[in-house]
Structures are given as C-alpha cells and as structure tokens.
Design a protein around this motif. Structure first.
Motif, PDB file in Angstrom:
ATOM      1  N   GLY A 143      14.784 -69.541 -54.127  1.00  0.00           N
ATOM      2  CA  GLY A 143      16.151 -70.052 -54.013  1.00  0.00           C
ATOM      3  C   GLY A 143      17.043 -69.093 -53.253  1.00  0.00           C
ATOM      4  O   GLY A 143      17.851 -69.506 -52.411  1.00  0.00           O
ATOM      5  N   GLN A 144      16.903 -67.811 -53.544  1.00  0.00           N
ATOM      6  CA  GLN A 144      17.676 -66.801 -52.827  1.00  0.00           C
ATOM      7  C   GLN A 144      17.314 -66.802 -51.341  1.00  0.00           C
ATOM      8  O   GLN A 144      18.190 -66.711 -50.474  1.00  0.00           O
ATOM      9  CB  GLN A 144      17.424 -65.417 -53.425  1.00  0.00           C
ATOM     10  CG  GLN A 144      17.947 -65.245 -54.829  1.00  0.00           C
ATOM     11  CD  GLN A 144      17.519 -63.922 -55.442  1.00  0.00           C
ATOM     12  OE1 GLN A 144      17.191 -62.965 -54.737  1.00  0.00           O
ATOM     13  NE2 GLN A 144      17.507 -63.865 -56.758  1.00  0.00           N
TER      14      GLN A 144
ATOM     15  N   VAL B  26      25.876 -56.505 -43.945  1.00  0.00           N
ATOM     16  CA  VAL B  26      25.717 -57.444 -45.064  1.00  0.00           C
ATOM     17  C   VAL B  26      24.500 -58.337 -44.833  1.00  0.00           C
ATOM     18  O   VAL B  26      23.683 -58.538 -45.736  1.00  0.00           O
ATOM     19  CB  VAL B  26      26.995 -58.287 -45.261  1.00  0.00           C
ATOM     20  CG1 VAL B  26      26.753 -59.448 -46.212  1.00  0.00           C
ATOM     21  CG2 VAL B  26      28.135 -57.416 -45.763  1.00  0.00           C
ATOM     22  N   LEU B  27      24.362 -58.886 -43.625  1.00  0.00           N
ATOM     23  CA  LEU B  27      23.220 -59.762 -43.337  1.00  0.00           C
ATOM     24  C   LEU B  27      21.898 -58.998 -43.442  1.00  0.00           C
ATOM     25  O   LEU B  27      20.908 -59.529 -43.957  1.00  0.00           O
ATOM     26  CB  LEU B  27      23.363 -60.398 -41.956  1.00  0.00           C
ATOM     27  CG  LEU B  27      24.478 -61.435 -41.823  1.00  0.00           C
ATOM     28  CD1 LEU B  27      24.556 -61.937 -40.384  1.00  0.00           C
ATOM     29  CD2 LEU B  27      24.286 -62.590 -42.792  1.00  0.00           C
ATOM     30  N   ALA B  28      21.885 -57.765 -42.963  1.00  0.00           N
ATOM     31  CA  ALA B  28      20.664 -56.954 -43.061  1.00  0.00           C
ATOM     32  C   ALA B  28      20.310 -56.688 -44.523  1.00  0.00           C
ATOM     33  O   ALA B  28      19.132 -56.727 -44.905  1.00  0.00           O
ATOM     34  CB  ALA B  28      20.838 -55.640 -42.308  1.00  0.00           C
ATOM     35  N   THR B  29      21.314 -56.438 -45.343  1.00  0.00           N
ATOM     36  CA  THR B  29      21.074 -56.205 -46.768  1.00  0.00           C
ATOM     37  C   THR B  29      20.557 -57.469 -47.441  1.00  0.00           C
ATOM     38  O   THR B  29      19.595 -57.416 -48.224  1.00  0.00           O
ATOM     39  CB  THR B  29      22.364 -55.717 -47.457  1.00  0.00           C
ATOM     40  OG1 THR B  29      22.790 -54.508 -46.830  1.00  0.00           O
ATOM     41  CG2 THR B  29      22.143 -55.490 -48.941  1.00  0.00           C
TER      42      THR B  29
ATOM     43  N   LEU C 168      14.344 -62.062 -47.895  1.00  0.00           N
ATOM     44  CA  LEU C 168      13.298 -62.466 -46.955  1.00  0.00           C
ATOM     45  C   LEU C 168      12.228 -61.404 -46.774  1.00  0.00           C
ATOM     46  O   LEU C 168      11.057 -61.727 -46.575  1.00  0.00           O
ATOM     47  CB  LEU C 168      13.914 -62.824 -45.598  1.00  0.00           C
ATOM     48  CG  LEU C 168      14.959 -63.949 -45.619  1.00  0.00           C
ATOM     49  CD1 LEU C 168      15.548 -64.145 -44.231  1.00  0.00           C
ATOM     50  CD2 LEU C 168      14.365 -65.234 -46.144  1.00  0.00           C
ATOM     51  N   ASP C 169      12.623 -60.139 -46.844  1.00  0.00           N
ATOM     52  CA  ASP C 169      11.667 -59.048 -46.642  1.00  0.00           C
ATOM     53  C   ASP C 169      11.076 -58.535 -47.957  1.00  0.00           C
ATOM     54  O   ASP C 169      10.412 -57.503 -47.962  1.00  0.00           O
ATOM     55  CB  ASP C 169      12.344 -57.889 -45.896  1.00  0.00           C
ATOM     56  CG  ASP C 169      12.812 -58.280 -44.507  1.00  0.00           C
ATOM     57  OD1 ASP C 169      12.306 -59.284 -43.968  1.00  0.00           O
ATOM     58  OD2 ASP C 169      13.698 -57.594 -43.970  1.00  0.00           O
ATOM     59  N   ARG C 170      11.331 -59.232 -49.029  1.00  0.00           N
ATOM     60  CA  ARG C 170      10.886 -58.799 -50.352  1.00  0.00           C
ATOM     61  C   ARG C 170       9.689 -59.638 -50.802  1.00  0.00           C
ATOM     62  O   ARG C 170       9.634 -60.839 -50.552  1.00  0.00           O
ATOM     63  CB  ARG C 170      12.028 -58.990 -51.341  1.00  0.00           C
ATOM     64  CG  ARG C 170      11.726 -58.561 -52.735  1.00  0.00           C
ATOM     65  CD  ARG C 170      12.979 -58.673 -53.584  1.00  0.00           C
ATOM     66  NE  ARG C 170      12.617 -58.574 -54.982  1.00  0.00           N
ATOM     67  CZ  ARG C 170      13.223 -59.218 -55.947  1.00  0.00           C
ATOM     68  NH1 ARG C 170      14.242 -60.001 -55.681  1.00  0.00           N
ATOM     69  NH2 ARG C 170      12.825 -59.076 -57.188  1.00  0.00           N
ATOM     70  N   THR C 171       8.741 -58.991 -51.430  1.00  0.00           N
ATOM     71  CA  THR C 171       7.600 -59.709 -51.995  1.00  0.00           C
ATOM     72  C   THR C 171       7.499 -59.395 -53.479  1.00  0.00           C
ATOM     73  O   THR C 171       7.958 -58.349 -53.937  1.00  0.00           O
ATOM     74  CB  THR C 171       6.279 -59.317 -51.313  1.00  0.00           C
ATOM     75  OG1 THR C 171       6.085 -57.910 -51.477  1.00  0.00           O
ATOM     76  CG2 THR C 171       6.292 -59.669 -49.840  1.00  0.00           C
TER      77      THR C 171
END
Length: 90
Positions: free
Chosen positions: A72-73, A45-48, A54-57
C-alpha cells in the motif's frame, strides 16, 4: 478542482494516455504535485519516500499484514512520483 473521491472511480485511467503536451484538465492535481516537490527539499522528500518504500524489501518471515502494508505504501509513493513527473512534463 476535481473531487478526490472521483479519482478512484473506474481505476486510474485518468493517469494514462496523456502526453505532456496536452492541455492540463481542470482539477488535475499533477501540476500541484510538481510544484510541491520542486527544488532540493522536494527531491530529498521524494528520495526518502522512495528509499522507505520502493527500495525496501521484507524478509521471508514477513507477515501477510506487513507485506500488504508495504505494498500500500509503495502504491501511494508510486502515484506521488507519477503525478510529480507528469506535472513536470516528464
């Protein structure tokens, strides 16, 4: 348990300045977060959540609203990760 409404009063200072060896204050949610995300399912869940935020741009054509929404997310996921790590004594 501490009232969640009080957690925002004065910022996030209650997260800072504590070492893992200190006694857990009454109402501290960190141990609950650590238990909730312990084990392989919690790690998944944390990895998802990390991958989705955090890993999304966003591209240069992203709207102001989209940028604010993602920030916010990210803040929420960062808080969950910090509470989980603190609850695990990391």
């Amino acid at each position: 348990m501490a009232d969640p409404a009080d957690w925002n009063n004065g910022g996030w200072a209650w997260l800072e300045g504590m070492t893992p060896t200190e006694a857990v204050p009454a109402g501290d949610p960190a141990p609950s977060f650590a238990r909730c995300f312990a084990g392989p399912d919690g790690a998944r869940v944390l990895a998802t959540l990390r991958a989705m935020t955090l890993d999304r741009t966003l591209g240069p054509d992203a709207s102001d609203a989209a940028l604010r929404d993602l920030e916010g997310q990210r803040r929420l996921v960062a808080l969950i990760l910090a509470l989980t790590a603190r609850g695990q004594g990391a």
